[in-house]
Motif scaffolding. Structure first.
Motif, PDB file in Angstrom:
ATOM      1  N   TYR A 249       1.152   4.171  13.529  1.00  0.00           N
ATOM      2  CA  TYR A 249       0.566   5.787  12.384  1.00  0.00           C
ATOM      3  C   TYR A 249       1.748   6.459  12.910  1.00  0.00           C
ATOM      4  CZ  TYR A 249      -3.775   4.263  14.989  1.00  0.00           C
ATOM      5  OH  TYR A 249      -5.162   3.248  15.155  1.00  0.00           O
ATOM      6  N   ALA A 250       1.457   7.453  11.616  1.00  0.00           N
ATOM      7  CA  ALA A 250       2.829   7.950  11.578  1.00  0.00           C
ATOM      8  C   ALA A 250       2.352   9.741  11.452  1.00  0.00           C
ATOM      9  CB  ALA A 250       3.139   7.948  10.238  1.00  0.00           C
ATOM     10  N   ILE A 251       3.196  10.049  12.261  1.00  0.00           N
ATOM     11  CA  ILE A 251       3.074  11.560  12.728  1.00  0.00           C
ATOM     12  C   ILE A 251       3.859  12.463  12.613  1.00  0.00           C
ATOM     13  CG2 ILE A 251       0.912  11.366  13.970  1.00  0.00           C
ATOM     14  CD1 ILE A 251       3.048  12.462  16.339  1.00  0.00           C
ATOM     15  N   GLY A 252       3.531  13.958  11.829  1.00  0.00           N
ATOM     16  CA  GLY A 252       5.095  14.967  11.689  1.00  0.00           C
ATOM     17  C   GLY A 252       5.803  14.813  10.270  1.00  0.00           C
ATOM     18  N   ASP A 253       7.189  15.186  10.580  1.00  0.00           N
ATOM     19  CA  ASP A 253       7.284  14.883   9.322  1.00  0.00           C
ATOM     20  C   ASP A 253       7.833  13.618   8.252  1.00  0.00           C
ATOM     21  OD1 ASP A 253       7.547  17.384   9.572  1.00  0.00           O
ATOM     22  OD2 ASP A 253      10.093  17.781   9.731  1.00  0.00           O
ATOM     23  N   ASN A 254       7.839  12.902   9.557  1.00  0.00           N
ATOM     24  CA  ASN A 254       7.996  10.855   8.893  1.00  0.00           C
ATOM     25  C   ASN A 254       6.532  10.699   7.962  1.00  0.00           C
ATOM     26  OD1 ASN A 254       8.004   8.564  10.594  1.00  0.00           O
ATOM     27  ND2 ASN A 254       6.329  10.427  10.839  1.00  0.00           N
ATOM     28  N   ALA A 255       5.176  11.784   8.292  1.00  0.00           N
ATOM     29  CA  ALA A 255       4.115  10.746   7.414  1.00  0.00           C
ATOM     30  C   ALA A 255       3.455  12.133   6.260  1.00  0.00           C
ATOM     31  CB  ALA A 255       3.276  11.745   8.460  1.00  0.00           C
ATOM     32  N   VAL A 256       3.162  11.911   5.259  1.00  0.00           N
ATOM     33  CA  VAL A 256       2.594  11.958   4.341  1.00  0.00           C
ATOM     34  C   VAL A 256       0.649  12.530   4.656  1.00  0.00           C
ATOM     35  CG1 VAL A 256       2.391  12.081   1.705  1.00  0.00           C
ATOM     36  CG2 VAL A 256       4.559  11.368   3.047  1.00  0.00           C
TER      37      VAL A 256
ATOM     38  N   GLU B  73       1.209  -1.503   0.150  1.00  0.00           N
ATOM     39  CA  GLU B  73       0.107   0.390  -0.593  1.00  0.00           C
ATOM     40  C   GLU B  73       1.020   1.748   0.396  1.00  0.00           C
ATOM     41  OE1 GLU B  73      -0.550  -2.896   1.861  1.00  0.00           O
ATOM     42  OE2 GLU B  73      -2.260  -3.403   2.251  1.00  0.00           O
ATOM     43  N   GLN B  74       1.797   1.379   0.373  1.00  0.00           N
ATOM     44  CA  GLN B  74       2.713   2.386   0.283  1.00  0.00           C
ATOM     45  C   GLN B  74       3.802   2.333  -0.913  1.00  0.00           C
ATOM     46  OE1 GLN B  74       3.134   4.197   2.947  1.00  0.00           O
ATOM     47  NE2 GLN B  74       1.914   3.394   4.294  1.00  0.00           N
ATOM     48  N   GLU B  75       3.420   1.173  -1.713  1.00  0.00           N
ATOM     49  CA  GLU B  75       4.302   1.861  -3.541  1.00  0.00           C
ATOM     50  C   GLU B  75       4.880   2.699  -3.435  1.00  0.00           C
ATOM     51  OE1 GLU B  75       3.089  -1.335  -5.588  1.00  0.00           O
ATOM     52  OE2 GLU B  75       5.276  -0.594  -7.941  1.00  0.00           O
ATOM     53  N   GLY B  76       5.672   3.728  -4.118  1.00  0.00           N
ATOM     54  CA  GLY B  76       5.781   4.570  -4.612  1.00  0.00           C
ATOM     55  C   GLY B  76       5.948   6.153  -4.352  1.00  0.00           C
ATOM     56  N   SER B  77       5.466   5.918  -2.788  1.00  0.00           N
ATOM     57  CA  SER B  77       5.641   6.798  -1.799  1.00  0.00           C
ATOM     58  C   SER B  77       7.080   6.938  -1.675  1.00  0.00           C
ATOM     59  CB  SER B  77       5.637   6.647   0.103  1.00  0.00           C
ATOM     60  OG  SER B  77       5.042   7.684   0.530  1.00  0.00           O
ATOM     61  N   ARG B  78       7.437   8.471  -2.190  1.00  0.00           N
ATOM     62  CA  ARG B  78       8.546   9.072  -2.556  1.00  0.00           C
ATOM     63  C   ARG B  78       9.145   9.715  -0.599  1.00  0.00           C
ATOM     64  NH1 ARG B  78       9.244   9.863  -7.288  1.00  0.00           N
ATOM     65  NH2 ARG B  78       9.579   8.301  -8.425  1.00  0.00           N
ATOM     66  N   ARG B  79       8.178  10.403   0.050  1.00  0.00           N
ATOM     67  CA  ARG B  79       8.352  11.860   0.536  1.00  0.00           C
ATOM     68  C   ARG B  79       8.283  11.238   2.047  1.00  0.00           C
ATOM     69  NH1 ARG B  79       4.332  15.892  -0.916  1.00  0.00           N
ATOM     70  NH2 ARG B  79       5.258  16.780   1.344  1.00  0.00           N
ATOM     71  N   GLY B  80       7.778   9.867   2.356  1.00  0.00           N
ATOM     72  CA  GLY B  80       7.466   9.570   3.966  1.00  0.00           C
ATOM     73  C   GLY B  80       6.363   8.354   4.014  1.00  0.00           C
ATOM     74  N   LEU B  81       5.346   8.219   4.988  1.00  0.00           N
ATOM     75  CA  LEU B  81       4.658   6.995   5.043  1.00  0.00           C
ATOM     76  C   LEU B  81       3.240   7.865   4.856  1.00  0.00           C
ATOM     77  CD1 LEU B  81       5.885   6.144   8.224  1.00  0.00           C
ATOM     78  CD2 LEU B  81       5.968   4.504   6.185  1.00  0.00           C
ATOM     79  N   LEU B  82       2.619   6.800   3.825  1.00  0.00           N
ATOM     80  CA  LEU B  82       1.277   7.814   3.429  1.00  0.00           C
ATOM     81  C   LEU B  82       0.518   7.240   4.851  1.00  0.00           C
ATOM     82  CD1 LEU B  82       0.957   6.215  -0.101  1.00  0.00           C
ATOM     83  CD2 LEU B  82       1.455   8.526   0.753  1.00  0.00           C
ATOM     84  N   VAL B  83      -0.471   8.306   5.463  1.00  0.00           N
ATOM     85  CA  VAL B  83      -1.570   7.671   6.435  1.00  0.00           C
ATOM     86  C   VAL B  83      -3.087   8.090   5.858  1.00  0.00           C
ATOM     87  CG1 VAL B  83       0.080   8.255   8.544  1.00  0.00           C
ATOM     88  CG2 VAL B  83      -0.739  10.104   7.646  1.00  0.00           C
ATOM     89  N   ASP B  84      -3.787   7.349   6.684  1.00  0.00           N
ATOM     90  CA  ASP B  84      -4.933   7.458   6.128  1.00  0.00           C
ATOM     91  C   ASP B  84      -5.903   8.815   7.483  1.00  0.00           C
ATOM     92  OD1 ASP B  84      -5.831   6.607   8.599  1.00  0.00           O
ATOM     93  OD2 ASP B  84      -6.392   4.845   8.070  1.00  0.00           O
ATOM     94  N   GLU B  85      -6.733   8.895   6.907  1.00  0.00           N
ATOM     95  CA  GLU B  85      -6.907   9.941   7.529  1.00  0.00           C
ATOM     96  C   GLU B  85      -7.893   9.889   9.744  1.00  0.00           C
ATOM     97  OE1 GLU B  85     -11.619  10.135   6.024  1.00  0.00           O
ATOM     98  OE2 GLU B  85     -12.056   8.509   7.149  1.00  0.00           O
TER      99      GLU B  85
END
Ligand code: FAD
Ligand code: NAI
Length: 482
Positions: free
Chosen positions: A369-376, A346-358
Motif C-alpha cells: 500500500y502507498a500513502i502520503g506524498d509517495n502515492a498518486v 501497471e505503473q508504467e509511465g507514472s512520474r509522480r509516485g506509486l499509482l494506487v487504487d481506491e
C-alpha cells in the motif's frame, strides 16, 4: 549482507520507556532474512517512513492484531507546517520534532519495532524490503549478540503487508548549480543551515562599506518557488529582519532584500484569486520583491539566471546576485519508489509516485500500500491527505476488511498559509462546504490555533505554545550554531 539470523529488536511491550528497548536473537538456518516476528500467528506489517503517513499509521494501527515494524532513517516525526518558522527561530527546531520512540512506546498491546534504517529496495516478489542501517540498532545487546545489525549493515525484512510512506524529495528539475549552491527546507536539519549562512553573510557584510556591491549581494536572500513553502519562508525571514535585526543592526536590516521568484503568474496558486492577490499585496508591503512569470534556469556561486516572460513572444534574461538561496520548487519521487515503478507494468509511465487504487493498494501488487506524498491518488501532496490516508488504512486493517473495505474518501478541510507581518490567508472548508475565507491578523490567529490543533503530540504542542509566548516577550533565538 546479514544472513541466517532472525532478530527481534523491539520495544518491550510489557513495560514503558526507552529503557525497555530490548533485543532478542534466535538462529535460523533456513532464512536469509531478518524476519520481524516469528510464528506468533500474526501478520507482519512493515511501515516505511516516519513522516505524516508512517507515524499516523503507527499511531492508529491495532498492534494487538499485527506485528508492526517501522523503518525510517529519520528517528523523529517532523511537524512540517511549522518548518518555515524555524530558520529564524520563531519556533525552535526541537519543538516540532518528536522522537519515533515516543510514539512506539505507547503501543503496549503487541510487538512494535523500529529500525533506524533506510529502505533501499522493495523486493516485491519475495515480500521483503532491503534496508541499510543508520545506527547500531542493538545498542544494549550488541556484545551478547554479534549478529545484530550495525551501522551500514544491510538486511532483508520480511513483510506480509507493506505500507510505503517514504514521502518525496526536493526537485531541482536538473537545473545546474541548484544542488551545489542552493539550500532546501524539507527536513529539520535544513533549518540551522539556512540560519548559519544568513548570519555569516550578515557578519561579512557588516565588515564592508555601504555601497559595496559585495555587501549588497551578501544581504540578498532569494527564495525560488512561490508555493506555500517559499512564501511562508520568505515571510518568516522578513519578520526576523523587521522585528529583530532592525533593533540590533538597523543599517544592515534596511539593506537586506528578500526576493521571491515564481515561474507562474501567481503565487500560492492553490488559493482562490482574491486570496492570492491579498497575499501578493502583503508580501510587497513588507518589501519582499516578487518576480512573477520568472523561471530560474541556472545557479552560479554568487548569482542566478532567471528568465521573465514579458509577453507571449518575449522573455527577459536577468542575473540576480544572492548571498543566500533557498530552493522551494516542490518535490519528486524518491529512488526507492522510481525503482519499484520500473518493475511493475501497471505503473508504467507514472512520474509522480506509486499509482494506487481506491483502497490505496499499489496497482500491480497484492500486499503493498502507498500513502502520503509517495502515492498518486489524485490528491495534493499534503500532510492532511497523508494523515487521512493513514487513518483510513488502519481502520481497514484493524477491522480485518482488507480486500472488502469501502474506497478511501478524502475530506478537504481547506488550506492556510502564513505571509509574514502577522498576516495569514485561510480557506477553511468541510469537504465542499466553505466555512471561512479570509486574510489578515484575525486569520493569523486562526492559523495559529488550527496549527496547534494539528500537532500530533502534547509535548510538541506545549513547546510550540511556549515558543510563541516567548516571542511575545523576547526576541527570536538566532544562533549561528550551538
Ligand atoms: P514525509 O512526512 O516527508 O515523511 C517521509 C518519511 O519517510 C520520513 O520520515 C523520511 O525520513 C522517510 N524516508 C525517506 N526515505 C526513506 C526510505 N528509503 N526508507 C524508509 N524511510 C524513508 N502539508 C499540509 O497539509 N499543511 C501544511 O501546512 C504543510 N506545510 C508544509 C511545510 C513544509 C516546509 C513542507 C516541506 C511541507 C509541508 N506540507 C504541508 C506538506 C506535508 O509535509 C507533506 O505532504 C507530508 O509530509 C507528506 O507525508 P509523508 O508521510 O508522505 O512524507
Ligand atoms: P509547490 O509545488 O507547491 O510550489 C513550488 C512552486 O515553485 C510552484 O509554484 C512552481 O511554479 C515554482 N517553480 C518550479 N520551478 C521553478 C523555477 N525554476 N523557477 C521559479 N519557480 C519555479 O511546492 P511547495 O511549496 O514546497 O509545497 C509542496 C507541497 O506541500 C504542496 O502540496 C503544498 O500544498 C504543501 N504545503 C502546504 C503548506 C500549507 O498548507 N501552508 C505549506 C508548505 C507546503
Amino acid at each position: 549482507m546479514l544472513s541466517r539470523s532472525n532478530i527481534i529488536q523491539r520495544f518491550n511491550s510489557t513495560s514503558s520507556g526507552i529503557s525497555s528497548f530490548k533485543t532478542a536473537a534466535k538462529k535460523s538456518t533456513t532464512q536469509a532474512t531478518l524476519s520481524s516476528y516469528s510464528n506468533n500467528g500474526k501478520k507482519n506489517v512493515v511501515i516505511l517512513g516516519s513522516g505524516w503517513g508512517g507515524i499516523s499509521f503507527l499511531q492508529h494501527i491495532d498492534e494487538s492484531k499485527y506485528n508492526v515494524t517501522l523503518i525510517s532513517p529519520r528517528p523523529h516525526f517532523l511537524f512540517t507546517p511549522l518548518l518555515p518558522s524555524t530558520p529564524v527561530g520563531t519556533v525552535d527546531e526541537k519543538s516540532i520534532i518528536e522522537p519515533v520512540v515516543n510514539f512506539a512506546v505507547k503501543k503496549t498491546k503487541g510487538n512494535v519495532s523500529y529500525y533506524e534504517a533506510q529502505a533501499t529496495k522493495i523486493n516485491h516478489a519475495e515480500n521483503t524490503v532491503t534496508i541499510k542501517s543508520f545506527s547500531h540498532v542493538n545498542p544494549f545487546g550488541a556484545s551478547k549478540n554479534p549478529e545484530s545489525i550495525k551501522k551500514n549493515d544491510s538486511a532483508d525484512i520480511k513483510y506480509d503487508y507493506l505500507i510505503s510512506a517514504v514521502g518525496a524529495e526536493p526537485n531541482t528539475f536538473g537545473i545546474p548549480g541548484v544542488e551545489k549552491h542552493g539550500m532546501f527546507l524539507k527536513e529539520i536539519e535544513h533549518s540551522p543551515k539556512i540560519r548559519k549562512q544568513f548570519i555569516e553573510n550578515i557578519e561579512r557584510a557588516n565588515l564592508l562599506p555601504k555601497g559595496d556591491p559585495e555587501r549588497k549581494r551578501l544581504l540578498t536572500l532569494v527564495v525560488v518557488g512561490g508555493g506555500p513553502t517559499g512564501v511562508e519562508t520568505a515571510g518568516e525571514l522578513q519578520d526576523y529582519v523587521d522585528q529583530d535585526l532592525k533593533k540590533y543592526l538597523p543599517s544592515i536590516a534596511e539593506e537586506v532584500q528578500i526576493h521571491l521568484i515564481e515561474a507562474l503568474p501567481v503565487i500560492l496558486n492553490m488559493f482562490e484569486s482574491k486570496l492570492t492577490s491579498y497575499a501578493q499585496k502583503v508580501l510587497e508591503q513588507t518589501s519582499i520583491k516578487l518576480h512573477l512569470k520568472t523561471a530560474v534556469s541556472e545557479v552560479k556561486e554568487t548569482y542566478l539566471v532567471a528568465k521573465t516572460k514579458v509577453s507571449d513572444t518575449e522573455s527577459k534574461l536577468e542575473e540576480i546576485p544572492y548571498g543566500t538561496l533557498i530552493w522551494a520548487t516542490g518535490n519528486k519521487p524518491r529512488s526507492i519508489v522510481t525503482d519499484l515503478i520500473k518493475e511493475i507494468p501497471e505503473q508504467e509511465g507514472s512520474r509522480r509516485g506509486l499509482l494506487v487504487d481506491e483502497h490505496l493498494k499499489v496497482k500491480g501488487l497484492n500486499n503493498v500500500y502507498a500513502i502520503g506524498d509517495n502515492a498518486v491518488a489524485g490528491l495534493a501532496p499534503t500532510a492532511q491527505v497523508a494523515h487521512q490516508e493513514a487513518e483510513y488504512l488502519t481502520k481497514v486493517f484493524n477491522k480485518n476488511q482488507i480486500g472488502s473495505a469501502k474506497p478511501f474518501k478524502y475530506l478537504h478541510y481547506g488550506a492556510l498559509a502564513y505571509l509574514g507581518a502577522e498576516k495569514a490567508i485561510a480557506n477553511i472548508t468541510y469537504g465542499k462546504r466553505q466555512l471561512y475565507t479570509g486574510g489578515g491578523l484575525i486569520t493569523f490567529y486562526i492559523w495559529r490555533l488550527l496549527y496547534l490543533s494539528m500537532i500530533i503530540s502534547w509535548r510538541s504542542r506545549f513547546k510550540v505554545m511556549s515558543d510563541w509566548f516567548k516571542l511575545a516577550l523576547f526576541k527570536r533565538d538566532f544562533f549561528k550554531e550551538l
